[in-house]
Structures are given as C-alpha cells and as structure tokens.
Design an enzyme around this catalytic site. Structure first.
Site, mmCIF file in Angstrom:
data_model
loop_
_atom_site.group_PDB
_atom_site.id
_atom_site.type_symbol
_atom_site.label_atom_id
_atom_site.label_comp_id
_atom_site.label_asym_id
_atom_site.label_seq_id
_atom_site.Cartn_x
_atom_site.Cartn_y
_atom_site.Cartn_z
ATOM 1 N N HIS A 65 23.280 17.510 59.332
ATOM 2 C CA HIS A 65 23.900 17.401 58.005
ATOM 3 C C HIS A 65 24.452 15.992 57.895
ATOM 4 O O HIS A 65 25.368 15.636 58.636
ATOM 5 C CB HIS A 65 25.030 18.425 57.854
ATOM 6 C CG HIS A 65 24.556 19.854 57.920
ATOM 7 N ND1 HIS A 65 24.204 20.570 56.804
ATOM 8 C CD2 HIS A 65 24.346 20.671 58.983
ATOM 9 C CE1 HIS A 65 23.806 21.790 57.161
ATOM 10 N NE2 HIS A 65 23.887 21.877 58.480
ATOM 11 N N ASP A 80 22.302 20.944 64.779
ATOM 12 C CA ASP A 80 23.111 21.435 63.649
ATOM 13 C C ASP A 80 24.393 20.600 63.510
ATOM 14 O O ASP A 80 25.474 21.131 63.263
ATOM 15 C CB ASP A 80 23.440 22.929 63.774
ATOM 16 C CG ASP A 80 23.939 23.517 62.454
ATOM 17 O OD1 ASP A 80 24.005 22.787 61.441
ATOM 18 O OD2 ASP A 80 24.282 24.708 62.426
HETATM 19 O O1 DOR Z 1 28.445 25.768 61.074
HETATM 20 C C1 DOR Z 1 27.734 25.456 60.145
HETATM 21 N N1 DOR Z 1 28.029 24.382 59.387
HETATM 22 N N2 DOR Z 1 26.660 26.189 59.854
HETATM 23 C C2 DOR Z 1 25.933 25.977 58.760
HETATM 24 O O2 DOR Z 1 24.974 26.680 58.557
HETATM 25 C C3 DOR Z 1 26.308 24.928 57.798
HETATM 26 C C4 DOR Z 1 27.098 23.876 58.456
HETATM 27 C C5 DOR Z 1 27.771 22.940 57.486
HETATM 28 O O3 DOR Z 1 27.118 22.494 56.538
HETATM 29 O O4 DOR Z 1 28.932 22.613 57.713
#
Ligand code: DOR
Length: 430
Positions: free
Chosen positions: A63, A306
C-alpha cells in the site's frame, strides 16, 4: 553505464543457478553471468564479497497510500522503503483517495513512480467503483493504462455476483483478480483473531471461518468462470488447505502469505499492541506452522509483505480504535531468513518465493537474472546481525511489531534497471 558485480554467490532459482559468479551489466540489462577476470576499464565495480546476489525481489502486495494519504507514505518514500528491503518491483493496492478505479489514477501512479525512478511500481486497480462493492470499476481502461491485476483489497467483495462478473471481465483483459477474503458478517466488530487471547484481553475476535468462508466462495467462482483467482494474505490452516485442494484440482488459483502471518501469532497482541493489529489478524501457532509447510510443498506462490503504513496518531488511540495494518518492506528479509537459519526453509526456496514465484503467478517480467533481462538485482548478507529500528526506516511510517528484534540479514545493494538505487553503506537511494 557498465557495472560488474564480483565476488558474490549468485542464487537465481529461475535458472537453477547457485554458485560463485560475476555479473556484467550494460545499458540496464544483464549482459553475462560467468567467471570473468576482474574487468579493468569502463566498469563500475560492486563488490559482493560474502554476500548473496539474487534477482530483485517482487512484492505482490503493498500500500503506497498516494494519492490521498501521503502523511502515511507516498510513491517515493514507499519506493525507497522497497529498495532498502531488496524489492525492485512492487504492486500497489487501490485503496487510496481517490481510489484507483479509473485510468487517470493509474496513470498518475505510473507517472510519479517513473519520476521517482527507484523501483518498478505496478498498480492494482479496484474491482468496484470506490471500493463500494456495488458496481464494477473501469477494468478495461485501467488495464490498458497499466494495471496488472484488480482487487478491492482492504475490503472484501461481499456480493458474490459482482465477484463473478469481476472474474469474467478480468478474464477478457487477462489479469488476475486478487481476493481479500473476509466475510464481513462474520468479522464485524472484531479486532484480532478469535481465541483464548482475544478472550483474555476482552476484545471481540474474528473467527478463522470469516476468512475461510470467503476463500472457498471465491475458489468456487474461479472454477465457475475458469479464471485466475489470487488469494491475498492467507492466514489460516484451513484456508491454505483450501488453496492446496484447489491447485490439486487443477484450478487457476494462486496465493501469497505474509512474513508476519508466518512468524507471529495472536500473542503478539498481548498488552493491546496496536502494531500487531492487522487484517487478516495474526492467528495461532498451528496456523503459522501450516503456512510454513505450505511454503515448502509448493502451495504458496509468493511471499508478499502487505506493507500497510499508518501514522502514529492512527495507531496510538487504543487497540479497539487503531487502524489495521503493519509495514513490512524493510523487515521482510531478516524476518524470513530466520527460517533459513533454523533449516525450516532453504535459501533457494526463500529467494524463489520472493522472485520467480511472484513473477510466474502474475506473468510479470522480472524475477530472473537471465541474460538480456533488466538488471533488477538484490545483494544481501544473510549473516549480518541487525536490530530492527523503525527510526532508521525509509518508510514514512513506523507501525511494525518487529521493533528491537535481533535478527540476521541485511540488504547491501539494490539495483533497478542497471542502476544502484540503494547502497547500505551510504544509506541513500538513487
Ligand atoms: O491490515 C491491513 N491493512 N489489511 C488490509 O487488508 C488493508 C491494509 C490497509 O490498507 O491498511
């Protein structure tokens, strides 16, 4: 620009190479791997003495937060964190603001990442407009603009019919659909894994079934549509078993697991540790052991971080209210090398799960040191002791549960397109 990487041990699972070789790089491409006398003139020398030379790592799940949440991370800082962690290709999720659900956001991400010039940033487009789960996003437009997959990650696609249509459309445009598998009616209100620890903390839990029910639904839809489903961040024993069975059945299903689900359990949440609050939640020892077994038996295609940056204010608000997510680009390698030193995973397998594994799963270029490929290369010392210190991260965020852990493994250099974009001795990029 010509570079010669000398004195290292080259491990490239894509070509089954493991040996002491030098690599010559010219015009951004790998010219040759072999035994050369030290090139004398015209080559910049990178000395990889005592280190491993691997294809640049590929992260299928990050992200980057731009546009919209640049106080947490932006495309440049996220790319800096990536190359400091050895990742030269990163896929970035669509849950930005505005959401990446149309070609103009995709184009903006690609433009900014090119300007940063540090890593290959590949956008993932949304499945649904605004991630609302109601109407399909402009999938064709986004793919044409450069999206390599679609996903509403961060949120599940609760409507089964919409997910079916997403798979059908994605099939036309030849990109995988990444499922964030979570049945919201089962997970609603939950902050961590449902079990003894959540009970002892008095916190509402998320049962493993919330994830597994959705993995199974989406596998059935992959079967129905005969299209490629990729299951993100699988965290449970039964969930990974479902993927294993789907693969045995010959379905087009791939999956990733994260370093945190492999190495931590719900006990990390004790003390209401908000940096251990993540979705899907950290599970039990039995779950993480099942994930490790699945790395070794080929069920898992890729390890993905992630990487989910959040600011201190978003985490320091009490466990119940804290945002979910943790950062992983700069800790993945040392965290994962623990399995190698305990002989639970070979170094070759680990590198494969960070390179050719993700490349193959998504049919991406890269993940290889084949002659003529872009010189995306990671050079790391697997034995160098490190203490995780978030203050030294390149990421704008600090939300890691690995703070102060004493581990082994350090990225020394990262090359992207034949340029040194990270040199640990300078602690600088580009
Ligand atoms: O822990 C998470 N954070 N899982 C997700 O699916 C999204 C992510 C986020 O965008 O912060």
């Amino acid at each position: 620009m010509k570079i010669a990487i000398i004195n290292g041990r080259v491990i490239d699972p894509s070509q089954n190479i493991d040996g002491n070789f030098s690599i010559l790089i010219e015009n951004g491409l790998i010219r040759e791997i072999g035994h050369f006398k030290k090139p004398t003139s015209g080559y910049e020398i990178v000395d990889a003495k005592g280190a491993i030379i691997s294809p640049g790592f590929i992260d299928l799940h990050t992200h980057l937060r731009e546009p919209g949440f640049e106080y947490r991370e932006d495309i440049t800082s996220g790319s800096q964190a990536a190359v400091a962690g050895g990742f030269t290709t990163i896929l970035c999720m669509a849950n930005t603001n505005p959401v990446n659900d149309n070609a103009s956001v995709t184009q903006m991400i690609l433009k900014k990442s090119k300007e940063a010039g540090l890593a290959r940033v590949l956008p993932v487009g949304a499945v649904s407009k605004g991630l609302k789960g109601e109407e399909l996003a402009e999938i064709g437009e986004m793919v044409e603009a450069g999206c390599v997959a679609i996903s509403d990650d961060g949120r599940p696609v609760m409507n089964g019919k919409l997910m079916r249509h997403a798979l059908e459309y994605a099939k036309t445009f030849k990109v995988p659909v990444i499922t964030h598998a979570e049945d919201l009616t089962l997970s609603e209100g939950g902050c961590m894994h449902e079990g003894k620890i959540s009970t002892s903390l008095g916190v509402t839990g998320i049962p493993a079934a919330a994830e597994e029910a959705m993995i199974q639904r989406d596998i059935l839809l992959a079967k129905l549509t005969k299209h490629h489903l990729h299951v993100a961040h699988v965290s449970t024993k039964e969930g990974i078993e479902m993927v294993r069975r789907a693969k045995l059945e010959g379905l087009s299903v791939t999956c990733e697991v994260t370093p945190h689900h492999l190495t931590l359990t719900d006990e990390t949440c004790l003390g209401y540790n908000a940096n251990a609050k993540v979705n899907p939640p950290l599970r039990t020892k039995q779950d993480s052991q099942a994930l490790l077994a699945a790395l070794n038996d080929g069920t898992v295609d890729a390890i993905a971080t992630d990487h989910a940056p959040h600011s201190e204010d978003e985490k320091n608000v009490g466990f119940g209210c804290a945002n979910v997510g943790l950062i992983g680009l700069e800790t993945a390698l040392p965290v994962l090398l623990g399995f190698v030193s305990k002989k639970q995973l070979t170094l070759k397998k680990l590198i494969s799960l960070l390179t050719v594994g993700p490349a193959k799963a998504f049919k991406l270029k890269g993940g290889t040191l084949k002659k003529g490929s872009p010189a995306d290369i990671t050079i790391f010392d697997p034995n160098r002791s490190v203490t995780i210190d978030p203050e030294k991260f390149h990421s704008k965020s600090r939300n890691t549960p690995f703070t102060e852990m004493k581990l082994k493994g350090k990225v020394l250099y990262t090359l992207y397109g034949g340029k040194v974009v990270y040199d640990s001795s300078l602690r600088e990029t580009k």
